[in-house]
Scaffold this active site. Sequence first.
Site, PDB file in Angstrom:
ATOM      1  N   CYS A  35      -0.113  71.062 -16.900  1.00  0.00           N
ATOM      2  CA  CYS A  35      -1.185  72.026 -17.157  1.00  0.00           C
ATOM      3  C   CYS A  35      -2.144  72.142 -15.978  1.00  0.00           C
ATOM      4  CB  CYS A  35      -1.947  71.650 -18.426  1.00  0.00           C
ATOM      5  SG  CYS A  35      -2.788  70.065 -18.299  1.00  0.00           S
ATOM      6  N   ASP A  37      -4.601  70.150 -15.266  1.00  0.00           N
ATOM      7  CA  ASP A  37      -5.949  69.646 -15.545  1.00  0.00           C
ATOM      8  C   ASP A  37      -6.202  68.320 -14.816  1.00  0.00           C
ATOM      9  OD1 ASP A  37      -6.159  71.829 -17.082  1.00  0.00           O
ATOM     10  OD2 ASP A  37      -6.217  70.817 -19.014  1.00  0.00           O
ATOM     11  N   CYS A  60      -8.991  71.727 -20.039  1.00  0.00           N
ATOM     12  CA  CYS A  60      -9.107  72.439 -21.309  1.00  0.00           C
ATOM     13  C   CYS A  60     -10.197  71.816 -22.189  1.00  0.00           C
ATOM     14  CB  CYS A  60      -7.775  72.402 -22.036  1.00  0.00           C
ATOM     15  SG  CYS A  60      -7.417  70.778 -22.702  1.00  0.00           S
ATOM     16  N   CYS A 104      -3.921  65.675 -23.810  1.00  0.00           N
ATOM     17  CA  CYS A 104      -5.254  65.781 -23.206  1.00  0.00           C
ATOM     18  C   CYS A 104      -6.012  64.453 -23.373  1.00  0.00           C
ATOM     19  CB  CYS A 104      -6.032  66.921 -23.846  1.00  0.00           C
ATOM     20  SG  CYS A 104      -5.052  68.419 -24.071  1.00  0.00           S
TER      21      CYS A 104
END
Length: 126
Positions: A35, A37, A60, A104
């Site tokens: 992603c 991140d 995110c 995450c």
Amino acid sequence: MALYSEKVMDHFLHPRNVGVIEDADGIGEVGNAKCGDIMKIYLKIDNDIITDVKFETFGCGSAIASSSMATELIKGKPLSEAMELTNKAVAEALDGLPAHKMHCSVLAEEAIQKALEDYQSKQEKK
Ligand code: FES
């Protein structure tokens, strides 16, 4: 049912411990290649206690909420407790994350572990 718990929304909209510690004793940075991140954790440690912790997360909402909750969970705690913090505990403290957002919370666990390793390697050099 809402996709995100109230706690996730609260920590996303009002993240705790955002920022940088200039003279940090340990810094950990991790990223998720899929992603893109990135999360960075700064630790201030005194007598094996985490006296301060800050984070910067480019990612995110779940990553921001996970960083915020993870920093709250380890602040003021002994190193031994911080070392045992798992992404599952972070997600549970947030009253859950959707399955496809669990990765995450893994970033938070990994960033803290890396910051602790950084602190330990600095101690060994001293
Ligand atoms: Fe990558 Fe959340 S989507 S950390």
